[in-house]
Design a protein around this motif. Structure first.
Motif, PDB file in Angstrom:
ATOM      1  N   ARG A 145      36.616  72.602 -39.536  1.00  0.00           N
ATOM      2  CA  ARG A 145      37.964  73.155 -39.688  1.00  0.00           C
ATOM      3  C   ARG A 145      38.096  73.908 -41.022  1.00  0.00           C
ATOM      4  NH1 ARG A 145      42.357  68.772 -37.578  1.00  0.00           N
ATOM      5  NH2 ARG A 145      41.719  68.860 -35.414  1.00  0.00           N
ATOM      6  N   MET A 146      37.554  73.357 -42.055  1.00  0.00           N
ATOM      7  CA  MET A 146      37.630  74.006 -43.358  1.00  0.00           C
ATOM      8  C   MET A 146      36.920  75.363 -43.324  1.00  0.00           C
ATOM      9  SD  MET A 146      39.406  72.195 -45.337  1.00  0.00           S
ATOM     10  CE  MET A 146      39.016  72.486 -47.022  1.00  0.00           C
ATOM     11  N   PHE A 147      35.797  75.419 -42.660  1.00  0.00           N
ATOM     12  CA  PHE A 147      35.048  76.666 -42.538  1.00  0.00           C
ATOM     13  C   PHE A 147      35.850  77.697 -41.739  1.00  0.00           C
ATOM     14  CE2 PHE A 147      31.854  79.346 -40.372  1.00  0.00           C
ATOM     15  CZ  PHE A 147      31.270  79.912 -41.496  1.00  0.00           C
ATOM     16  N   ILE A 148      36.484  77.271 -40.665  1.00  0.00           N
ATOM     17  CA  ILE A 148      37.309  78.178 -39.844  1.00  0.00           C
ATOM     18  C   ILE A 148      38.511  78.659 -40.659  1.00  0.00           C
ATOM     19  CG2 ILE A 148      38.805  78.298 -37.816  1.00  0.00           C
ATOM     20  CD1 ILE A 148      36.803  76.430 -36.405  1.00  0.00           C
ATOM     21  N   TYR A 149      39.169  77.753 -41.390  1.00  0.00           N
ATOM     22  CA  TYR A 149      40.303  78.142 -42.225  1.00  0.00           C
ATOM     23  C   TYR A 149      39.882  79.121 -43.320  1.00  0.00           C
ATOM     24  CZ  TYR A 149      43.126  74.474 -40.046  1.00  0.00           C
ATOM     25  OH  TYR A 149      43.810  73.699 -39.172  1.00  0.00           O
ATOM     26  N   ALA A 150      38.726  78.903 -43.903  1.00  0.00           N
ATOM     27  CA  ALA A 150      38.225  79.805 -44.943  1.00  0.00           C
ATOM     28  C   ALA A 150      37.939  81.191 -44.364  1.00  0.00           C
ATOM     29  CB  ALA A 150      36.964  79.229 -45.581  1.00  0.00           C
ATOM     30  N   LEU A 151      37.349  81.241 -43.172  1.00  0.00           N
ATOM     31  CA  LEU A 151      37.103  82.538 -42.518  1.00  0.00           C
ATOM     32  C   LEU A 151      38.411  83.238 -42.172  1.00  0.00           C
ATOM     33  CD1 LEU A 151      34.071  81.892 -40.134  1.00  0.00           C
ATOM     34  CD2 LEU A 151      34.147  83.308 -42.171  1.00  0.00           C
TER      35      LEU A 151
ATOM     36  N   PHE B 233      41.268  82.840 -43.693  1.00  0.00           N
ATOM     37  CA  PHE B 233      41.863  83.279 -44.959  1.00  0.00           C
ATOM     38  C   PHE B 233      41.192  84.553 -45.458  1.00  0.00           C
ATOM     39  CE2 PHE B 233      41.881  83.308 -49.611  1.00  0.00           C
ATOM     40  CZ  PHE B 233      43.247  83.377 -49.830  1.00  0.00           C
ATOM     41  N   LEU B 234      39.864  84.594 -45.450  1.00  0.00           N
ATOM     42  CA  LEU B 234      39.151  85.787 -45.904  1.00  0.00           C
ATOM     43  C   LEU B 234      39.444  86.988 -45.005  1.00  0.00           C
ATOM     44  CD1 LEU B 234      35.679  84.322 -46.930  1.00  0.00           C
ATOM     45  CD2 LEU B 234      37.417  85.309 -48.421  1.00  0.00           C
ATOM     46  N   GLY B 235      39.490  86.765 -43.708  1.00  0.00           N
ATOM     47  CA  GLY B 235      39.810  87.859 -42.781  1.00  0.00           C
ATOM     48  C   GLY B 235      41.201  88.405 -43.012  1.00  0.00           C
ATOM     49  N   THR B 236      42.164  87.519 -43.204  1.00  0.00           N
ATOM     50  CA  THR B 236      43.538  87.939 -43.471  1.00  0.00           C
ATOM     51  C   THR B 236      43.629  88.685 -44.802  1.00  0.00           C
ATOM     52  OG1 THR B 236      44.321  86.007 -42.258  1.00  0.00           O
ATOM     53  CG2 THR B 236      45.916  87.140 -43.642  1.00  0.00           C
ATOM     54  N   ALA B 237      42.941  88.189 -45.813  1.00  0.00           N
ATOM     55  CA  ALA B 237      42.959  88.847 -47.128  1.00  0.00           C
ATOM     56  C   ALA B 237      42.362  90.248 -47.034  1.00  0.00           C
ATOM     57  CB  ALA B 237      42.198  88.009 -48.152  1.00  0.00           C
ATOM     58  N   ILE B 238      41.266  90.386 -46.302  1.00  0.00           N
ATOM     59  CA  ILE B 238      40.644  91.715 -46.152  1.00  0.00           C
ATOM     60  C   ILE B 238      41.560  92.658 -45.394  1.00  0.00           C
ATOM     61  CG2 ILE B 238      38.739  92.929 -45.007  1.00  0.00           C
ATOM     62  CD1 ILE B 238      36.955  90.533 -45.786  1.00  0.00           C
ATOM     63  N   LEU B 239      42.195  92.180 -44.336  1.00  0.00           N
ATOM     64  CA  LEU B 239      43.135  93.023 -43.584  1.00  0.00           C
ATOM     65  C   LEU B 239      44.313  93.456 -44.452  1.00  0.00           C
ATOM     66  CD1 LEU B 239      43.204  91.339 -40.069  1.00  0.00           C
ATOM     67  CD2 LEU B 239      42.257  93.565 -40.687  1.00  0.00           C
ATOM     68  N   CYS B 240      44.827  92.539 -45.273  1.00  0.00           N
ATOM     69  CA  CYS B 240      45.935  92.892 -46.175  1.00  0.00           C
ATOM     70  C   CYS B 240      45.506  93.939 -47.190  1.00  0.00           C
ATOM     71  CB  CYS B 240      46.462  91.646 -46.888  1.00  0.00           C
ATOM     72  SG  CYS B 240      47.369  90.530 -45.801  1.00  0.00           S
ATOM     73  N   LEU B 241      44.330  93.787 -47.756  1.00  0.00           N
ATOM     74  CA  LEU B 241      43.836  94.769 -48.721  1.00  0.00           C
ATOM     75  C   LEU B 241      43.655  96.140 -48.073  1.00  0.00           C
ATOM     76  CD1 LEU B 241      41.244  92.674 -50.758  1.00  0.00           C
ATOM     77  CD2 LEU B 241      43.422  93.594 -51.562  1.00  0.00           C
ATOM     78  N   LEU B 242      43.122  96.155 -46.856  1.00  0.00           N
ATOM     79  CA  LEU B 242      42.958  97.435 -46.153  1.00  0.00           C
ATOM     80  C   LEU B 242      44.311  98.072 -45.842  1.00  0.00           C
ATOM     81  CD1 LEU B 242      40.010  96.621 -43.730  1.00  0.00           C
ATOM     82  CD2 LEU B 242      39.972  98.117 -45.725  1.00  0.00           C
ATOM     83  N   ALA B 243      45.293  97.265 -45.458  1.00  0.00           N
ATOM     84  CA  ALA B 243      46.626  97.795 -45.167  1.00  0.00           C
ATOM     85  C   ALA B 243      47.260  98.379 -46.423  1.00  0.00           C
ATOM     86  CB  ALA B 243      47.507  96.697 -44.584  1.00  0.00           C
ATOM     87  N   VAL B 244      47.166  97.668 -47.544  1.00  0.00           N
ATOM     88  CA  VAL B 244      47.731  98.174 -48.805  1.00  0.00           C
ATOM     89  C   VAL B 244      47.026  99.451 -49.231  1.00  0.00           C
ATOM     90  CG1 VAL B 244      47.951  97.658 -51.270  1.00  0.00           C
ATOM     91  CG2 VAL B 244      48.582  95.942 -49.578  1.00  0.00           C
ATOM     92  N   TYR B 245      45.705  99.490 -49.078  1.00  0.00           N
ATOM     93  CA  TYR B 245      44.959 100.702 -49.421  1.00  0.00           C
ATOM     94  C   TYR B 245      45.403 101.876 -48.554  1.00  0.00           C
ATOM     95  CZ  TYR B 245      41.183 104.073 -49.665  1.00  0.00           C
ATOM     96  OH  TYR B 245      40.470 105.229 -49.797  1.00  0.00           O
ATOM     97  N   GLY B 246      45.559 101.641 -47.261  1.00  0.00           N
ATOM     98  CA  GLY B 246      45.992 102.703 -46.360  1.00  0.00           C
ATOM     99  C   GLY B 246      47.376 103.223 -46.683  1.00  0.00           C
ATOM    100  N   ILE B 247      48.282 102.327 -47.038  1.00  0.00           N
ATOM    101  CA  ILE B 247      49.649 102.740 -47.370  1.00  0.00           C
ATOM    102  C   ILE B 247      49.672 103.534 -48.671  1.00  0.00           C
ATOM    103  CG2 ILE B 247      51.910 101.875 -48.086  1.00  0.00           C
ATOM    104  CD1 ILE B 247      51.447  99.547 -46.082  1.00  0.00           C
ATOM    105  N   THR B 248      48.993 103.033 -49.707  1.00  0.00           N
ATOM    106  CA  THR B 248      49.036 103.725 -51.000  1.00  0.00           C
ATOM    107  C   THR B 248      48.244 105.016 -50.988  1.00  0.00           C
ATOM    108  OG1 THR B 248      47.159 102.428 -51.808  1.00  0.00           O
ATOM    109  CG2 THR B 248      49.376 101.613 -52.319  1.00  0.00           C
ATOM    110  N   ARG B 249      47.245 105.116 -50.137  1.00  0.00           N
ATOM    111  CA  ARG B 249      46.436 106.331 -50.083  1.00  0.00           C
ATOM    112  C   ARG B 249      47.275 107.534 -49.677  1.00  0.00           C
ATOM    113  NH1 ARG B 249      42.113 107.116 -45.613  1.00  0.00           N
ATOM    114  NH2 ARG B 249      42.189 109.353 -45.638  1.00  0.00           N
ATOM    115  N   TYR B 250      48.200 107.342 -48.775  1.00  0.00           N
ATOM    116  CA  TYR B 250      49.027 108.454 -48.324  1.00  0.00           C
ATOM    117  C   TYR B 250      50.181 108.736 -49.275  1.00  0.00           C
ATOM    118  CZ  TYR B 250      46.356 108.387 -44.074  1.00  0.00           C
ATOM    119  OH  TYR B 250      45.328 108.459 -43.191  1.00  0.00           O
ATOM    120  N   GLN B 251      50.483 107.814 -50.172  1.00  0.00           N
ATOM    121  CA  GLN B 251      51.554 108.049 -51.120  1.00  0.00           C
ATOM    122  C   GLN B 251      51.080 108.818 -52.342  1.00  0.00           C
ATOM    123  OE1 GLN B 251      53.267 104.249 -51.947  1.00  0.00           O
ATOM    124  NE2 GLN B 251      54.380 104.167 -50.028  1.00  0.00           N
ATOM    125  N   LEU B 252      49.763 108.869 -52.588  1.00  0.00           N
ATOM    126  CA  LEU B 252      49.239 109.636 -53.703  1.00  0.00           C
ATOM    127  C   LEU B 252      49.355 111.109 -53.376  1.00  0.00           C
ATOM    128  CD1 LEU B 252      46.003 107.640 -54.531  1.00  0.00           C
ATOM    129  CD2 LEU B 252      48.171 107.590 -55.732  1.00  0.00           C
TER     130      LEU B 252
END
Length: 134
Positions: free
Chosen positions: A3-9, A11-30
């Motif tokens: 369970r800990m391994f699944i939760y860690a995966l 969490f990492l997947g969600t963090a990567i998706l959030c970072l990609l979303a923020v990058y995509g949003i800010t890229r078009y605002q520049l």
């Protein structure tokens, strides 16, 4: 442990998706800033191995080509509504809103600014404003 391994995966997947979303949003605002009207960027020429200046494909010195295209433009710095505006040579097109109050200038310069001051280049306008505002 599984369970800990699944939760860690997750969490990492969600963090990567959030970072990609923020990058995509800010890229078009520049955005790229607009260049100063009627300016031409010049480049340096580097001599070749024999000491001659480099030529472009047309056989012309790049600097000579740049000098030929420099427009004859003048700028008019004038006080309107208590702030300084820079107009192009036609006195109707506003080139720059300075947001600099006239009260920052000495009395003698205020009189000149009310009448308006002509400058041959935008750099001369910047140098004039910098000399009184810095």
């Amino acid at each position: 442990m599984k369970r800990m391994f699944i939760y860690a995966l997750l969490f990492l997947g969600t963090a990567i998706l959030c970072l990609l979303a923020v990058y995509g949003i800010t890229r078009y605002q520049l955005r790229q800033e607009e260049p100063i009207p009627n300016t031409i960027l010049e480049s340096e020429t580097v001599p070749d191995m024999e000491g001659r200046e480099a030529l472009n494909q047309d056989g012309v010195h790049p600097a000579a080509q740049t000098v030929a295209r420099v427009p004859e433009e003048e700028y008019f710095l004038v006080s309107e509504a208590g702030f300084l505006l820079v107009f192009c040579s036609d006195k109707s097109t506003i080139c720059l809103y300075t947001h600099i109050p006239v009260t920052d200038f000495p009395e003698q310069e205020r009189v000149r600014l009310m009448e308006g001051i002509w400058f041959p280049t935008m750099m001369d306008v910047y140098h004039y404003l910098e000399s009184y505002t810095s």
